[in-house]
Design an enzyme around this catalytic site. Sequence first.
Site, mmCIF file in Angstrom:
data_model
loop_
_atom_site.group_PDB
_atom_site.id
_atom_site.type_symbol
_atom_site.label_atom_id
_atom_site.label_comp_id
_atom_site.label_asym_id
_atom_site.label_seq_id
_atom_site.Cartn_x
_atom_site.Cartn_y
_atom_site.Cartn_z
ATOM 1 N N ASP A 65 16.880 -2.236 -12.242
ATOM 2 C CA ASP A 65 16.656 -0.534 -11.680
ATOM 3 C C ASP A 65 17.930 -0.006 -12.057
ATOM 4 O OD1 ASP A 65 17.180 1.236 -9.930
ATOM 5 O OD2 ASP A 65 17.065 -0.565 -7.692
ATOM 6 N N ASN A 92 13.182 5.312 -20.565
ATOM 7 C CA ASN A 92 12.221 5.780 -20.020
ATOM 8 C C ASN A 92 11.559 5.774 -18.350
ATOM 9 O OD1 ASN A 92 8.805 6.191 -19.883
ATOM 10 N ND2 ASN A 92 8.768 4.379 -18.865
ATOM 11 N N TYR A 178 13.094 17.489 -10.125
ATOM 12 C CA TYR A 178 12.503 17.264 -11.452
ATOM 13 C C TYR A 178 13.053 18.314 -12.991
ATOM 14 C CZ TYR A 178 9.504 15.108 -14.671
ATOM 15 O OH TYR A 178 8.793 14.923 -16.347
ATOM 16 N N LYS A 182 15.376 17.401 -15.860
ATOM 17 C CA LYS A 182 14.741 17.110 -17.560
ATOM 18 C C LYS A 182 15.455 18.091 -18.295
ATOM 19 C CE LYS A 182 11.962 13.787 -16.689
ATOM 20 N NZ LYS A 182 12.014 11.846 -17.904
ATOM 21 N N THR A 213 -0.551 10.045 -15.995
ATOM 22 C CA THR A 213 -0.137 9.009 -14.946
ATOM 23 C C THR A 213 -0.060 8.854 -13.436
ATOM 24 O OG1 THR A 213 1.717 10.361 -15.289
ATOM 25 C CG2 THR A 213 1.728 8.600 -16.892
#
Length: 256
Positions: A65, A92, A178, A182, A213
Site C-alpha cells: 500500500d 502505477n 487528480y 499528475k 479501466t
Amino acid sequence: MSGETTHQKVALVTGANKGIGRGIAEQLAALHMTVLVGARDPRRGEETAAALRAAGGDAHAVTLDVTDQATVREAAQQVEERFGHLDVLINNAGITGSGQVSPENAHDQIPSSVELNMVRAVFETNVFGVIAVTNAMLPLLRRSPAPRVVNVSSHAASLTLTSDPDGPFASLLPSAAYSPSKSALTALTVQYANELRKDGVLVNAAAPGYVDTDSNNHTGFLTVAQGAAVVVRLATLGADGPTAGFFSEDGSVVPW
C-alpha cells in the site's frame, strides 16, 4: 560456455492487480522478467501473480500500500531478501479521488467546491506514495546494471493541454485533485531524473491515454494492452534512452 551468471531482470509494478498495472505486469512477464505484483489486497495480488504464472511468467505477489510506510518498507525488505536487486520500478498505483466515474461526471473535483480531504488523499497516493516507494527501492535499483523508473501519469498532467480553451480538455470539468496530482508527478519525475542521471538511472513519465479501466467507469477507448505498451517501452530503454521525459501511448512527447 561463460562462467558468468545471467542477470535476471526483476520488475516491481505497484497497483498491479487490475487495469493498466496488470497489463504492464503481463507484458513485462512476457519479456521474461521476474514480475513483482504490488497490490494492497494480498488475495488480489496473489490471484494476479498466479494468473501470470499460469501463462508462463515468473510472478510473485507483494503486499504494498503506497500510502502505508510500513508495507512499503516490508516490500523493500522482501525484494532485498529474495532477489537482492531491482531493475525496474513502475509507479502505477493511483486514484482519481472521485471513484468509478467518467471525467465529465467528476463534479467533486471542481476547484471552488472541492473537499480538501479528497485532494489530500489523491496526493497521498499519486505523489507522496511515489516518493515513498521510489526512495525505499532506490538502494535495490542502484544494484542493477540498467535501472529504470517509470511513473504512470496522464495527459491531464499537461498544463499546455489542459490550459488550451480549444484543446481536448476544454469540455471536461476542471480538476483540483487528480490533474494537479499528475502535474506534480511529472515535475517529480524530472527532479528524480536530474538527481539520478549520473548514476545511469533513467526516470520517465508515461501517459497511457484514455484506457478502458475502472477509474473512468470503462469509458476509455484504448485497451489496457495499448495503454501498458508505452510504460513497458520506457521500462526497457537502452543505455542511450531518454530520461526526464514525458511520453504518450504513441511514443510522442507530451508537452509539459
